[in-house]
Design an enzyme around this catalytic site. Structure first.
Site, PDB file in Angstrom:
ATOM      1  N   HIS A 343       0.640  -1.188  -0.132  1.00 51.57           N
ATOM      2  CA  HIS A 343       0.042  -0.015   0.021  1.00 51.57           C
ATOM      3  C   HIS A 343       0.821   1.206   0.091  1.00 51.57           C
ATOM      4  O   HIS A 343       2.187   1.268   0.328  1.00 51.57           O
ATOM      5  CB  HIS A 343      -0.874  -0.038   1.304  1.00 51.57           C
ATOM      6  CG  HIS A 343      -0.276  -0.001   2.324  1.00 51.57           C
ATOM      7  ND1 HIS A 343       0.267   1.180   2.905  1.00 51.57           N
ATOM      8  CD2 HIS A 343      -0.093  -1.189   3.538  1.00 51.57           C
ATOM      9  CE1 HIS A 343       0.808   0.723   4.232  1.00 51.57           C
ATOM     10  NE2 HIS A 343       0.722  -0.441   4.503  1.00 51.57           N
ATOM     11  N   CYS A 361       3.619  -4.856   6.496  1.00 49.25           N
ATOM     12  CA  CYS A 361       3.202  -4.571   5.068  1.00 49.25           C
ATOM     13  C   CYS A 361       4.278  -3.951   4.444  1.00 49.25           C
ATOM     14  O   CYS A 361       5.486  -3.519   5.012  1.00 49.25           O
ATOM     15  CB  CYS A 361       2.133  -3.229   5.228  1.00 49.25           C
ATOM     16  SG  CYS A 361       0.467  -4.019   6.054  1.00 49.25           S
TER      17      CYS A 361
END
Length: 414
Positions: A343, A361
Site C-alpha cells: 500500500h 506490510c
C-alpha cells in the site's frame, strides 16, 4: 331317413365348427393388433419398485422394436449417479427425452447404430423423472416409450462456491478454488466430475486443501490472455455419507496480462515485470523486527482504493506502543489472510529504500502505489525474499509455495 338326417346334422356341426374356427382366428389377429400398428411398450414390473431393474416391451412380431428401460418403470430410491438407459434389440431409437419434475432436461447420447441411449449420470436426488420417446421397428412401425421413476433423497446436499468469479479477469497466479458447503468423503468421485478447459495448452492439477476445499493451479503461471472454463458437474455425485451433489455449474474467466512483482526485503526494493519486461523499480519499506514480512510466493487477494487498518485486527490493543488505527490507507492490496498488504505509506517516506519500519506490510510512495494499483489484478503473484520468516500454508493463496510434485500428490486421482 335316419341316415339322411344324421348326414345333414353332421354337416351342420362341421359348418358351425368351421365358423367358430374362423371366428377364433379373427379374434387372435385383433388381440395382437393390426400389422401396421407395431408393438407397444409394456412394463415387466408394474407398480413401484425399490430396485432399478428394467422395463421391457417384448413383441411376438420379430420386426417390431422391443424396448428395455433401466431403471424400471415406477422404481424408487434410484441412485442419482447411475445412468438411465433405453435400448432396443430390433430397429432403432428415434428420440428420447428425460425430464425431472422441475422440467429440467437430462442430457444423453445414442450409440452409433441408435439401438441404445445413455444419460449422463447427473440426476437430482429426491426428484421425480419422466422418460418419453419413440422407437421404430424394422417393419417401419413406431413404438412409444414412456416411463417414470424417483431418485433417493440425500441426507446432505453438496454445493460449490468458486473463485474466481464468472467473467472475471485475473492474474497469472490465480488458483481456482472450490469451497464445498459440506465435507467430501469420497474425494475421488467428486474430483472426477471436475474439469478445466483452456484456450491454449496448460498442464495443471487439482489439490485437496481439506475435505471442504479443492484448488487447481497450473504447473507454471497461466499464460497471459488464456481463457479458462471450469466445469463443476457435481449434480448427482455421491460424495459419501449420503451426501449428494444437487447442482452443477460452469465458471468461465480470463487471464490478464502477466504482472510479476519481486520484493527484496534486504535491499528495500520491488521490481515489477509486465509481460516479461521490467516496467518499474520501486523503493519500499517492509516489516521491522518483531513484525518481519514473510518470504514466499504471495498472491494478490483483494484490492482497496482506501482501507482502514486497525492494529486490533492483528492482536495489538489500544494503549500498546505499537497500536495504530489509520482510516484512509490508499491503494491497499491484500497478500495474506493474516493482514499483510502492499500500500501507499507517505508516513514512512524517509525510510523507503533504506530501512524496514512497518508492522509487516510493504509500503511505498503514494505515486508508486497508485501506479502499481492500476497495473495489478486479483491473482497476480508477489514473490518476497530476504527474510527467514516464511509463508504458512493457508495464510492466503499459498498454492505456489508447494513444489509441483507435492501439489500433484494432493489430487485424489494421483
Amino acid at each position: 331317413m335316419v341316415s339322411g338326417s344324421v348326414r345333414k346334422h353332421g354337416l351342420a356341426v362341421v359348418g358351425i365348427c368351421a365358423l367358430l374356427l374362423v371366428g377364433t382366428a379373427c379374434s387372435d389377429t385383433e388381440a395382437g393388433g393390426s400389422p401396421s400398428s407395431g408393438a407397444t411398450q409394456t412394463s415387466g414390473t408394474p407398480g413401484a419398485s425399490t430396485s432399478p431393474g428394467s422395463s421391457s416391451s417384448p413383441s411376438e412380431n420379430p420386426a417390431s422394436a422391443s424396448i428395455s428401460v433401466v431403471p424400471a418403470k415406477g422404481a424408487a430410491s434410484v441412485k442419482p449417479d447411475q445412468p438411465v438407459t433405453v435400448s432396443t434389440t430390433v430397429g432403432t431409437l428415434k428420440a428420447i427425452t428425460l425430464k425431472d419434475d422441475d422440467g429440467d432436461k437430462v442430457t444423453g447420447s445414442f450409440n452409433a447404430d441408435r439401438t441404445k441411449w445413455t444419460s449422463t449420470p447427473q440426476l437430482k436426488p429426491g426428484a421425480s423423472y419422466k422418460l418419453s420417446g419413440t422407437a421404430e421397428g424394422t417393419d417401419g412401425a413406431t413404438v412409444p416409450i414412456s416411463s417414470t421413476f424417483k431418485t433417493l433423497k440425500a441426507a446432505k446436499s453438496l454445493k460449490a462456491s468458486v473463485a474466481p468469479l464468472n467473467g472475471e479477469t485475473v492474474g497469472v497466479a490465480m488458483p481456482i478454488q472450490i469451497y464445498w458447503n459440506n465435507p467430501v468423503k469420497d474425494r475421488a468421485a467428486v474430483e472426477k466430475r471436475l474439469s478445466v478447459k483452456t484456450s491454449v495448452p496448460v498442464t495443471g492439477s487439482w489439490h485437496w486443501v481439506n475435505s471442504k476445499q479443492v484448488n487447481y493451479r497450473p504447473m507454471n503461471y497461466w499464460p497471459a490472455g488464456t481463457k479458462v472454463t471450469v466445469d463443476i458437474a457435481t449434480q448427482g455425485v455421491n460424495a459419501g455419507s449420503n451426501t449428494w451433489g444437487t447442482a452443477s455449474r460452469t465458471i468461465a474467466f480470463n487471464i490478464g496480462k502477466s504482472v510479476v512483482s519481486k520484493i527484496n526485503v534486504k535491499t528495500h526494493s520491488m521490481t515489477v515485470t509486465i509481460n516479461g519486461k521490467l516496467a518499474r523499480t520501486i523503493l519500499i519499506t517492509a516489516g521491522k523486527d518483531g513484525f518481519t514480512t514473510r518470504s514466499g510466493v504471495k498472491v494478490i487477494m483483494e484490492k482497496f482504493t482506501t482501507k482502514r487498518m486497525d492494529a486490533a485486527t492483528v492482536g495489538i490493543k489500544p494503549g500498546d506502543p505499537e497500536y495504530y488505527n489509520i482510516s484512509n490507507v490508499k491503494w491497499a492490496e491484500r497478500v495474506t489472510s493474516s493482514g499483510e498488504f502492499i500500500h501507499g505509506a507517505p508516513w514512512s517516506a524517509g525510510s523507503q529504500g533504506s530501512a524496514n519500519v512497518s508492522h509487516g506490510c510493504v509500503g511505498m510512495s503514494l505515486k508508486d502505489a497508485q501506479w502499481y494499483f492500476a497495473q495489478t489484478l486479483r491473482g497476480d503473484p508477489v514473490i518476497v525474499t530476504g527474510t527467514t520468516r516464511h509463508m504458512e500454508p493457508g495464510n492466503g493463496w499459498t498454492d505456489w509455495n508447494t513444489t509441483w510434485a507435492n501439489y500433484k500428490a494432493g489430487s485424489a486421482l494421483s
